[in-house]
Design a protein around this motif. Structure first.
Motif, PDB file in Angstrom:
ATOM      1  N   ALA A  62       1.492   5.172   1.424  1.00  0.00           N
ATOM      2  CA  ALA A  62       0.813   5.328   2.709  1.00  0.00           C
ATOM      3  C   ALA A  62      -0.458   6.155   2.571  1.00  0.00           C
ATOM      4  O   ALA A  62      -1.520   5.789   3.083  1.00  0.00           O
ATOM      5  N   ALA A  63      -0.355   7.283   1.858  1.00  0.00           N
ATOM      6  CA  ALA A  63      -1.493   8.210   1.766  1.00  0.00           C
ATOM      7  C   ALA A  63      -2.667   7.609   1.015  1.00  0.00           C
ATOM      8  O   ALA A  63      -3.825   7.796   1.398  1.00  0.00           O
ATOM      9  N   VAL A  64      -2.396   6.880  -0.058  1.00  0.00           N
ATOM     10  CA  VAL A  64      -3.473   6.362  -0.904  1.00  0.00           C
ATOM     11  C   VAL A  64      -3.991   5.019  -0.405  1.00  0.00           C
ATOM     12  O   VAL A  64      -5.203   4.788  -0.323  1.00  0.00           O
ATOM     13  N   TYR A  65      -3.085   4.119  -0.049  1.00  0.00           N
ATOM     14  CA  TYR A  65      -3.503   2.761   0.272  1.00  0.00           C
ATOM     15  C   TYR A  65      -3.587   2.475   1.767  1.00  0.00           C
ATOM     16  O   TYR A  65      -4.257   1.520   2.174  1.00  0.00           O
ATOM     17  N   GLY A  66      -2.921   3.294   2.586  1.00  0.00           N
ATOM     18  CA  GLY A  66      -2.986   3.095   4.031  1.00  0.00           C
ATOM     19  C   GLY A  66      -4.408   3.119   4.573  1.00  0.00           C
ATOM     20  O   GLY A  66      -4.826   2.203   5.299  1.00  0.00           O
ATOM     21  N   PRO A  67      -5.199   4.165   4.233  1.00  0.00           N
ATOM     22  CA  PRO A  67      -6.577   4.204   4.734  1.00  0.00           C
ATOM     23  C   PRO A  67      -7.414   3.021   4.287  1.00  0.00           C
ATOM     24  O   PRO A  67      -8.306   2.573   5.015  1.00  0.00           O
ATOM     25  N   GLN A  68      -7.144   2.490   3.101  1.00  0.00           N
ATOM     26  CA  GLN A  68      -7.892   1.321   2.626  1.00  0.00           C
ATOM     27  C   GLN A  68      -7.638   0.107   3.510  1.00  0.00           C
ATOM     28  O   GLN A  68      -8.472  -0.796   3.605  1.00  0.00           O
ATOM     29  N   LYS A  69      -6.456   0.086   4.137  1.00  0.00           N
ATOM     30  CA  LYS A  69      -6.080  -1.053   4.983  1.00  0.00           C
ATOM     31  C   LYS A  69      -6.318  -0.768   6.464  1.00  0.00           C
ATOM     32  O   LYS A  69      -5.889  -1.539   7.312  1.00  0.00           O
ATOM     33  N   GLY A  70      -6.964   0.375   6.768  1.00  0.00           N
ATOM     34  CA  GLY A  70      -7.318   0.658   8.151  1.00  0.00           C
ATOM     35  C   GLY A  70      -6.432   1.646   8.875  1.00  0.00           C
ATOM     36  O   GLY A  70      -6.625   1.876  10.073  1.00  0.00           O
ATOM     37  N   ALA A  71      -5.459   2.257   8.205  1.00  0.00           N
ATOM     38  CA  ALA A  71      -4.572   3.220   8.864  1.00  0.00           C
ATOM     39  C   ALA A  71      -5.294   4.549   9.078  1.00  0.00           C
ATOM     40  O   ALA A  71      -5.958   5.052   8.172  1.00  0.00           O
ATOM     41  N   ASP A  72      -5.152   5.112  10.284  1.00  0.00           N
ATOM     42  CA  ASP A  72      -5.742   6.419  10.548  1.00  0.00           C
ATOM     43  C   ASP A  72      -4.761   7.508  10.106  1.00  0.00           C
ATOM     44  O   ASP A  72      -3.619   7.201   9.720  1.00  0.00           O
ATOM     45  N   PRO A  73      -5.162   8.795  10.118  1.00  0.00           N
ATOM     46  CA  PRO A  73      -4.281   9.864   9.624  1.00  0.00           C
ATOM     47  C   PRO A  73      -2.910   9.898  10.296  1.00  0.00           C
ATOM     48  O   PRO A  73      -1.907  10.143   9.622  1.00  0.00           O
TER      49      PRO A  73
END
Length: 246
Positions: A62-73
């Motif tokens: 989640a921490a590494v790849y989530g933001p790459q897929k558009g997830a906010d904090p």
């Protein structure tokens, strides 16, 4: 998703399927692996995996790849907590916890599912591919290896293809250069990884959109740079080996 496709049932307190998505894992109350075990009986699973991230935590899926897929904090925190609960539930079911294993965080947790439930062996993806294509044998007589990817960065060094190619070629004594769209590795990091040089599109065209629209032309320009930098040395070596007749 992987486990359900193979026959596993993830159920909530009411005995209903929890549904799709990472957040749904917080609702898992019981796991029925009967059909999966019957289907996978006697099957050996080898997973080609190009990352070494654990399932959870600051280096997790989640921490590494989530933001790459558009997830906010907030979504990253929710997904990481859900994956942690999922890992705990499976550990209680199976008697072992694989969330910290290298590669468990691959593909949103597919690596974890394969390790924990399928008893899979995770192999570096590039290592497996180089073996399948006979890369070591193909290096015989080669003077220069060129590899690359869209962006050369710290993630490249965690098992991705260019790093694997560089390691294999360096072990054979063959120089390696990387060609990429953007490079954020400091020179000392790229040299330590085995790259003699790195050539990026951004170096010759700062406009990222133009790099995307005119990629072929820019790659040709980089190809000329590589040739200018390395072909004279290669030609000199060949000439020396052939007694000056090359």
């Amino acid at each position: 998703g992987l486990l359900e496709a193979l026959g596993a049932r993830l159920l909530d307190d009411a005995g209903r399927p929890v549904g799709d998505g990472g957040a749904a894992l917080t609702r898992v109350a019981s796991i029925d692996l009967t059909a999966l075990r019957e289907r996978m009986d006697g099957v050996e699973v080898i997973v080609a995996c190009d990352v070494d991230n654990p399932l959870t935590g600051p280096l997790g899926a989640a921490a590494v790849y989530g933001p790459q897929k558009g997830a906010d904090p907030a979504q990253v925190a929710e997904l990481d907590a859900a994956l942690g609960q999922w890992a705990g539930r499976l550990a209680a079911e199976l008697g072992s916890d694989r969330r910290a294993a290298a590669g468990a965080g691959a593909a949103g947790g597919v690596g974890f599912a394969a390790l924990a439930v399928l008893g899979a062996t995770l192999r570096p993806g590039i290592e497996l591919m180089l073996e399948l294509v006979g890369f070591d044998e193909r290096l015989a007589g080669v003077d220069l290896v060129i590899t690359g990817e869209g962006k050369l960065d710290e993630q490249t060094l965690h098992g991705k293809a260019p790093a694997g190619v560089a390691a294999a070629a360096r072990a054979a004594g063959v120089p390696v250069v990387a060609v990429c769209g953007r490079n954020t590795l400091p020179p000392e990091r790229s040299r330590a990884a085995g790259f003699a040089a790195v050539y990026s599109l951004i170096e010759i065209e700062p406009d990222e959109q133009r790099c995307l629209s005119a990629g072929l032309m820019l790659l040709q320009q980089l190809g000329v740079r590589v040739a200018d930098d390395y072909l004279p040395a290669v030609a000199a070596t060949v000439s020396e080996q052939s007694g000056g007749e090359a």
